[in-house]
Scaffold this active site. Sequence first.
Site, PDB file in Angstrom:
ATOM      1  N   LYS A 124       1.103  -1.177   0.152  1.00  0.00           N
ATOM      2  CA  LYS A 124      -0.337  -0.149  -0.165  1.00  0.00           C
ATOM      3  C   LYS A 124       0.749   1.487  -0.683  1.00  0.00           C
ATOM      4  O   LYS A 124       1.807   1.168   0.661  1.00  0.00           O
ATOM      5  CB  LYS A 124      -0.708  -0.146   1.311  1.00  0.00           C
ATOM      6  CG  LYS A 124      -1.856  -1.241   1.184  1.00  0.00           C
ATOM      7  CD  LYS A 124      -2.540  -1.055   2.167  1.00  0.00           C
ATOM      8  CE  LYS A 124      -3.766  -2.303   2.737  1.00  0.00           C
ATOM      9  NZ  LYS A 124      -5.058  -2.040   3.225  1.00  0.00           N
ATOM     10  N   HIS A 127       1.409   6.900   2.512  1.00  0.00           N
ATOM     11  CA  HIS A 127       0.190   7.895   2.386  1.00  0.00           C
ATOM     12  C   HIS A 127       0.631   9.175   3.557  1.00  0.00           C
ATOM     13  O   HIS A 127       1.064   8.968   4.166  1.00  0.00           O
ATOM     14  CB  HIS A 127      -0.984   7.655   1.847  1.00  0.00           C
ATOM     15  CG  HIS A 127      -1.526   7.007   2.593  1.00  0.00           C
ATOM     16  ND1 HIS A 127      -1.783   7.253   4.199  1.00  0.00           N
ATOM     17  CD2 HIS A 127      -2.154   6.023   3.468  1.00  0.00           C
ATOM     18  CE1 HIS A 127      -2.473   6.132   4.763  1.00  0.00           C
ATOM     19  NE2 HIS A 127      -2.587   5.570   4.131  1.00  0.00           N
ATOM     20  N   HIS A 130       0.306   8.185   6.893  1.00  0.00           N
ATOM     21  CA  HIS A 130       0.960   7.558   7.861  1.00  0.00           C
ATOM     22  C   HIS A 130       2.677   9.031   8.184  1.00  0.00           C
ATOM     23  O   HIS A 130       3.034   8.415   9.244  1.00  0.00           O
ATOM     24  CB  HIS A 130       2.370   6.375   7.034  1.00  0.00           C
ATOM     25  CG  HIS A 130       1.912   5.780   6.273  1.00  0.00           C
ATOM     26  ND1 HIS A 130       1.697   5.246   4.830  1.00  0.00           N
ATOM     27  CD2 HIS A 130       1.074   4.047   6.981  1.00  0.00           C
ATOM     28  CE1 HIS A 130       0.728   4.020   4.519  1.00  0.00           C
ATOM     29  NE2 HIS A 130       0.375   3.055   6.148  1.00  0.00           N
TER      30      HIS A 130
END
Length: 564
Positions: A124, A127, A130
């Site tokens: 993933k 982004h 985080h």
Amino acid sequence: MDFIKGISEAIAKAADLDINDVKDSIEIPKQGMGDYAFPCFKLAKILRKSPQMIASDIAEKIEKPSFTADIQAVNAYINFYVDKSVFAENVLSNINKKGREYINSDLGNGKTIVIDYSSPNIAKPFHIGHLRSTAIGNSLYKIYKALGYKVVGINHLGDWGTQFGKLIVAYKLWGDKEAVERDDIKELSRIYVKFHEEAENKPELNDEARTWLVKMQEGDDEALSLWKWFCEISMKEFNRIYNRLGITFDSYAGESFYNDKMEAVVEEIKEKNLLTESQGAQIVDLEEYKMPPCLILRSDGGTLYPTRDISAAIYRKNTYDFDKCIYVTALDQNLHFAQWFKVIELMGYDWAKDLVHTPFGLVSLGDGKLSTRKGHVVLMEDILNMSVEKTKNIIEEKNPNLENKDKVAEEVGIGAIIFDDLFNSRIKNVVFDFDRMLNFDGETGPYAQYTHARASSIIKKAGIEKIEDNIDYSILCDDTSFNVCKAINDFPDKIKEAAEKNEPYIVARQIIEVCKAFNKFYNENNIMNSEEDVKMARLAIVFAVRDILAAGLDLLGIKAPEQM
């Protein structure tokens, strides 16, 4: 010199009080009411006198410490006025000897702190969501290290679980090896989002994903080969982001690391008569503690997040023998941590009290929570690039002839994002606003970095490498000089407070206090064109500010450019 300790000793001796009780009560009063104050309200019941009378009585008995200019009883307070030149000498000579080490202490010597932070999910994108765990965790790592603790930073990667079964299905249905190799995690994210869109109408896709997860758990070559490939692609992007942020970890042991350790832990929970069957699943009943049950095994025998977290905590205790293990995750995981912390306690481990969840609020662009499943994500790399580009434009406008413009723009642009995230209490939600965070005049990262650059520039212009010991500190008796020294003197205590509360914002706020005090000092005092003894005394302040800002910014994970 520890001024608060000296004042506390004087009060304790005069009033026959416990020095620690006195020290805990010392306050910083409003401007004009002294530099330190001791309130006497709590003593009223014990001594059966009015607080005003108690303050007056104690003030008369105090032997004035050498560093105080005056002691006054005002209403219920005893106010202490510090001798400004003595104060300046103590602070500046100390930091002149220690430099950036001034902020360090041996408070944590012999103790180990484990910090679990960042922990993105493999396959993933890294982004904006985080950012908070990464920035807060990295700052706490540095804060505890400055206090002398042995610190172990762990990136508990989300590298196992149902999402990999989904991703394998998505790759087999819609993936292309060349596209993945070309666009790496962006392509993996695209097909992962597509899986969830398709699964809304074709629920059988979820069954297929679970089948692939079972294959992974059973050691199927194809499943594990794809899983490993996805992990390698993700780590390549993650490390690119971490390198730009200047962040490293001591361990990348993620969820998969505990696959062979969970069976023994489940067996231990069972042997301690904590497991109960509920609708086919194995749980620990926590109703007595007013919490929902903690799920240990699914009805199909599969493990869950609590199983992995309990196994990880036991492994970390056995491996690092930590004095505290801190988990930096979102506020909405409070219940999850409370549940499995309680299970650790029920298993008979007294170190359960040393497990600390350090929650934080959401980060967004002002349009709601981010979701990888729905594709509503803002990539961290895009945010970094945008901030650096905007910073570069500001530099082109304000200082087009600056050397190393690209390097400075990188340090300031990224520093602005981190500082903005850390400036408020971690529990508060953060909404991105580039205009606010890139303001060179507000309470921002660029303002702090610019103040450091200003101090560095003055020192470069002065042409001296260090401050000698023959400074006439009596020159520094004005309020602006004193206020800078006071802000610097408070810094070590603020670092300790930040560690006690796991709140980096306390350090960020103190950086701004130093900046404000220094810029006022700079505007009101001529430095370079003063008489030699005055110039050198004032340069001692400039050197101290440069070192304290560089050290303070580093605690937040931010660079301190010498030119801007």
